[in-house]
Design an enzyme around this catalytic site. Structure first.
Site, mmCIF file in Angstrom:
data_model
loop_
_atom_site.group_PDB
_atom_site.id
_atom_site.type_symbol
_atom_site.label_atom_id
_atom_site.label_comp_id
_atom_site.label_asym_id
_atom_site.label_seq_id
_atom_site.Cartn_x
_atom_site.Cartn_y
_atom_site.Cartn_z
ATOM 1 N N CYS A 188 0.846 -1.196 0.000
ATOM 2 C CA CYS A 188 0.000 0.000 0.000
ATOM 3 C C CYS A 188 0.881 1.246 0.000
ATOM 4 C CB CYS A 188 -0.931 0.012 1.213
ATOM 5 S SG CYS A 188 -2.094 1.397 1.166
ATOM 6 N N CYS A 190 0.511 3.790 1.546
ATOM 7 C CA CYS A 190 0.631 4.401 2.877
ATOM 8 C C CYS A 190 1.828 3.827 3.630
ATOM 9 C CB CYS A 190 -0.649 4.201 3.693
ATOM 10 S SG CYS A 190 -0.801 2.580 4.469
ATOM 11 N N HIS A 196 -2.007 -2.966 7.207
ATOM 12 C CA HIS A 196 -2.106 -3.985 6.152
ATOM 13 C C HIS A 196 -1.250 -5.201 6.508
ATOM 14 C CE1 HIS A 196 -3.971 -0.760 3.911
ATOM 15 N NE2 HIS A 196 -2.889 -0.027 4.037
ATOM 16 N N CYS A 273 -6.329 4.975 5.124
ATOM 17 C CA CYS A 273 -4.886 5.036 5.412
ATOM 18 C C CYS A 273 -4.157 5.993 4.478
ATOM 19 C CB CYS A 273 -4.286 3.633 5.288
ATOM 20 S SG CYS A 273 -4.448 2.941 3.615
ATOM 21 N N HIS A 325 -9.428 -16.120 -2.446
ATOM 22 C CA HIS A 325 -10.694 -15.365 -2.409
ATOM 23 C C HIS A 325 -11.036 -14.733 -3.757
ATOM 24 C CE1 HIS A 325 -10.998 -15.930 1.844
ATOM 25 N NE2 HIS A 325 -9.919 -15.215 2.127
HETATM 26 N N1 Q9C Z 1 -14.317 -6.349 7.420
HETATM 27 C C1 Q9C Z 1 -6.598 -14.544 3.537
HETATM 28 O O1 Q9C Z 1 -6.268 -15.048 4.572
HETATM 29 N N2 Q9C Z 1 -10.819 -9.453 6.445
HETATM 30 N N3 Q9C Z 1 -7.479 -13.535 3.488
HETATM 31 C C2 Q9C Z 1 -12.203 -9.146 6.518
HETATM 32 C C3 Q9C Z 1 -13.975 -7.685 7.108
HETATM 33 C C4 Q9C Z 1 -10.589 -10.403 5.422
HETATM 34 C C5 Q9C Z 1 -8.055 -13.016 4.680
HETATM 35 C C6 Q9C Z 1 -12.503 -7.903 7.217
HETATM 36 C C7 Q9C Z 1 -9.417 -11.259 5.660
HETATM 37 C C8 Q9C Z 1 -9.021 -11.973 4.394
HETATM 38 C C9 Q9C Z 1 -6.040 -14.990 2.252
HETATM 39 ZN ZN ZN Z 2 -6.979 -16.703 5.374
#
Ligand code: Q9C
Ligand code: ZN
Length: 602
Positions: A188, A190, A196, A273, A325
């Site tokens: 990022c 920032c 992060h 940020c 994801h």
């Molecule tokens: N407001 C992996 O571990 N954070 N990703 C969600 C919701 C998502 C994790 C916050 C975390 C993703 C690859």
């Molecule tokens: Zn994860």
């Protein structure tokens, strides 16, 4: 070594605290990216320009958080790789305009040549014959040093030792490891790693740990590359691929070919940020992120192809950002391109690999991977994740999601529910492997196993990014179990996990397992403990649902509450009963035969 690493981590922690303060001026950093900021800046929208002040453009000094030996290693590497970046930018035009028909030089002569050879290998040998009979394709066989060109000009390893890449004549059948400093540049603007947690130090630390423990010298280092835009489109839409697979520099060229359309006006959210991104997790650096995200994919593809083709025993990909994801047209949860899904598709399309098993043990459900193969019976997706009835990110991954159409039964969600009290740990994961994962995996009988190896279920990750207490050691044992599948062709790809000690320990345990180094045994307490009630409920549900598709799991519906020792005793007893029965039936047959002889005329 341990002590050294501990010191390194301490140092890193301190430096992370100061990151905001140590932003230096571009002029002081001879090693800053060789892409030309002046040209690039012109390409940015006014909104982004406003964000990119002189200070903000400058990333924290790269490698500043590393041990000295690694620093040298990477710095030398930086030089050659930065040259590549500019070269490769041209390739994007070729790929996108697609006039050449074939893939551009980005894919490299290596892949193109070997791809044909691999494909032939798989067709001829009727898929994945014993590894001893494998003949390395031309591009992988012994070649004079000069003939290998820049891809072989690797840095010397610390301590004056030559790295594996400096010995092109020696290709060992061992564990492959892939890592590339291009992936460090996705940060990022920032510059605050506390905001992060998915930062460059994650893979730097793992790389250092494998060096410091001597494990890396037992492995073969594989050179990564950036995946082509064409490769990425095996999973992602064209728009998504161009959006995250191009930078202002190469987009300018694409633009001049009038092929970009709406991509020319990229839109990102401005983050609290000060940086930009899809959301606060999924940050974007307009200068460097596209190279990093394509490198993560390309590194895994390179490694997995060599494992699938029998050139390497197995592999471990130290890559970031994670991918599981990422959906067809959605970036989320740190992920842009789904490296594991793309690799599975390419193994099938280019190497004629038949069945791929994807095991996802990141604590989060891999919604992108599930989506990519939901109606595909040739790719079995098994995920173990914290679900809590849909209340844990990303919210998908219910046990009822079993696949669609011809893919029904080829999606298995071990969706832990019930929170963290009592916590989910080794016993629960080992029980899931004993009763669901390994039986189904064996019945599926994959040709290759890919693992979305996130380590955020390891102790040290607190809610909301974790909450479980699986030990690093346990992941070594899970890896060893998976190695009984697919003739051992197992490739792990890093996904999530941000606690540096946890992800280093777990990586070390997994690479040790891949190398067949003796593992630290599981505690006797773990073997004698029964899985907790929530876990038993979860597994009962999975078995009830999946037994319609996998008959092998039915026999585990009872005895889920057993400790591993009890289960072991039960299996021994079962095996003894089976052999006793076999003896009995042999006896009966013999008696019958004897009776028949007695009554038959001579
Ligand atoms: N407001 C992996 O571990 N954070 N990703 C969600 C919701 C998502 C994790 C916050 C975390 C993703 C690859
Ligand atoms: Zn994860």
């Amino acid at each position: 070594m341990q002590q050294q690493h501990q010191q390194f981590l301490e140092k890193q922690k301190q430096q992370q605290l100061q990151l905001g303060k140590i932003l230096t001026k571009t002029g002081e950093l001879p090693r800053q990216p060789t892409t030309h900021p002046e040209e690039t800046e012109e390409e940015l929208t006014e909104q982004q320009e406003a964000l990119l002040g002189e200070g903000a453009l400058t990333m924290p000094r790269e490698g500043s958080t590393e041990s000295e030996s690694t620093q040298e290693d990477l710095e030398e590497e930086e030089e050659e790789e930065e040259e590549e970046e500019v070269e490769e930018d041209d390739d994007d035009c070729i790929q996108v305009k697609d006039e050449e028909g074939e893939s551009g030089p980005d894919e490299g002569p290596d892949l193109e040549e070997s791809s044909a050879a691999y494909k032939k290998l798989f067709t001829d040998a009727q898929q994945l014959q014993p590894l001893q009979v494998y003949q390395a394709p031309l591009s992988l066989a012994t070649v004079p040093h000069q003939a290998l060109g820049r891809t072989q000009s690797s840095p010397a390893a610390p301590g004056g030792m030559k790295s594996p890449l400096d010995q092109p004549t020696k290709h060992l059948f061992t564990t492959g490891v892939v890592y590339d400093t291009f992936m460090l540049k996705h940060q990022c603007m920032c510059g605050n790693t506390h905001v992060h947690p998915e930062h460059a130090g994650r893979i730097q630390s793992i790389w250092s740990r494998l060096q410091e423990t001597g494990l890396l010298s037992k492995c073969e280092r594989i050179r990564g590359r950036k995946a082509t835009l064409e490769e990425i489109q095996t999973v992602h839409s064209e728009y998504h691929t161009l959006l995250y697979g191009t930078s202002p520099l190469n987009r300018q060229k694409l633009d001049s070919k009038k092929l970009l359309g709406p991509i020319s006006q990229k839109m990102y959210a401005m983050l609290p940020c000060g940086g930009i991104g899809v959301d606060s997790d999924t940050v974007w650096n307009e200068m460097h992120s596209s190279s990093a995200v394509r490198m993560a994919v390309g590194c895994l593809v390179e490694l997995a192809f060599k494992v699938a083709a029998g050139e390497l025993k197995n592999g471990f990909a130290i890559i970031r950002p994670p991918g599981h994801h990422a959906e067809e047209s959605t970036a989320m949860g740190f992920c842009f391109f789904n490296s594991v899904a793309i690799t599975a598709k390419l193994l099938q399309q280019k190497l004629n690999v038949g069945k791929v098993l994807i095991v996802d043990w990141d604590i989060h459900h891999g919604n992108g991977t599930q989506q990519a193969f939901y109606s595909d019976p040739s790719v079995l997706y098994i995920s173990l994740h914290r679900y809590d009835n849909g209340n844990f990110f990303p919210g998908s991954g219910a046990p009822e999601e079993v696949g669609g159409g011809p893919g029904v039964g080829y999606n298995v969600n071990v969706a832990w529910t019930g929170g963290v009290d009592p916590p989910i740990g080794d016993v629960e994961y080992l029980t899931a492997f004993r009763t669901v994962v390994m039986p189904i995996a064996h019945e599926f009988s994959p040709d290759v196993v890919l693992v979305s190896a996130g380590f955020d279920a390891v102790e040290g990750h607190l809610s909301p990014l974790g909450g479980y207490s699986v030990t690093a050691r346990c992941f070594g044992h899970l890896t060893r179990q998976l190695m009984t599948l697919a003739g051992g062709r197992v490739v792990l790809a890093l996904e999530g996990g941000h606690d540096l000690t946890a992800i280093c320990d777990a990586s070390e345990a997994c690479v040790s397992a891949l190398l067949s180094v003796e593992l630290q045994p599981l505690d006797e307490a773990v073997l004698q403990q029964k899985p907790n009630i929530n876990a038993v409920t979860t597994l009962e549900k999975v078995i009830e649902i999946q037994s319609k598709h996998w008959s092998c799991v039915q026999r585990f519906a009872t005895g889920l509450g057993c400790s591993l020792r009890e289960a072991q005793a039960g299996e021994t007893e079962e095996a003894e009963t089976v052999s006793a029965m076999a003896l009995l039936s042999v006896g009966a047959e013999q008696a019958q035969a004897a009776a028949a002889r007695e009554h038959s005329p001579r």
